[in-house]
Motif scaffolding. Structure first.
Motif, PDB file in Angstrom:
ATOM      1  N   PHE A   1      18.489   7.111 -11.770  1.00 42.38           N
ATOM      2  CA  PHE A   1      19.663   6.286 -11.520  1.00 42.38           C
ATOM      3  C   PHE A   1      19.425   4.806 -11.786  1.00 42.38           C
ATOM      4  O   PHE A   1      20.256   3.975 -11.442  1.00 42.38           O
ATOM      5  N   ARG A   2      18.305   4.467 -12.406  1.00 45.57           N
ATOM      6  CA  ARG A   2      18.003   3.059 -12.674  1.00 45.57           C
ATOM      7  C   ARG A   2      18.893   2.551 -13.809  1.00 45.57           C
ATOM      8  O   ARG A   2      19.388   3.325 -14.617  1.00 45.57           O
ATOM      9  N   PRO A   3      19.064   1.237 -13.908  1.00 42.51           N
ATOM     10  CA  PRO A   3      19.870   0.698 -15.013  1.00 42.51           C
ATOM     11  C   PRO A   3      19.122   0.858 -16.332  1.00 42.51           C
ATOM     12  O   PRO A   3      17.898   0.991 -16.362  1.00 42.51           O
TER      13      PRO A   3
END
Length: 165
Positions: A137-139
């Motif tokens: 879910f990291r950018p």
């Protein structure tokens, strides 16, 4: 040969996986990651890389579900032989006799899978054991290339080497 392939090889593959992961983490901790290859610079790989990773997860889930359920279908019924054999591995009582009548294509598939499991610590696939859940879910990471004139002007030799003329 049956005992070797269907009784010993699965445990050898798992042992190589575990000991290889421990060894690699202990002696090559910083080589454990995938290291950026700037895959996101190509627009096609911007789609292909995540699709590959999610696809691998789906393949793994499909194998697990397939081995532990009973479904209807035509063709070879692996549920009578391969699935009970795979389950018997978890009880530490491998039923090697179940694999004797299995078609060769299914046997090759199983052996290739076990070899792949054994080789994971020697490949970049090892990073699947180190990615934390928040990684999903990291950018996005943005890579920008710089023109050659903005690159580091340091010399092309190491400190202990004499400069090239």
């Amino acid at each position: 040969m049956t005992t070797l392939l269907w009784g010993a090889l699965p445990y050898v593959a798992c042992a190589l996986l575990v000991t290889g992961l421990v060894w690699r983490y202990r002696y090559d901790k910083y080589g454990w990651t995938t290291r950026s290859s700037q895959v996101y610079e190509a627009k096609l790989l911007n789609v292909a890389s995540p699709a590959f990773h999610y696809g691998i997860l789906c393949v793994l889930a499909g194998h697990v579900v397939g081995l532990f359920t009973h479904a209807s279908g035509d063709g070879y019924d692996y549920r009578q032989t391969i699935a009970p054999w795979a389950r018997s591995l978890f009880t530490l009582r491998p039923r090697t006799d179940l694999m004797t009548g299995v078609p060769v294509l299914y046997q090759v598939h199983a052996v290739v899978g076990m070899v792949l499991i054994a080789l994971v610590p020697c490949t970049r696939l090892v990073h699947m054991f180190s990615a934390p859940l928040q990684y999903l879910f990291r950018p996005y990471v943005v890579y920008r290339s710089r023109p050659p004139e903005q690159l580091d002007p340091r010399p092309n030799h190491r400190a202990w080497e004499s400069p090239r003329h």
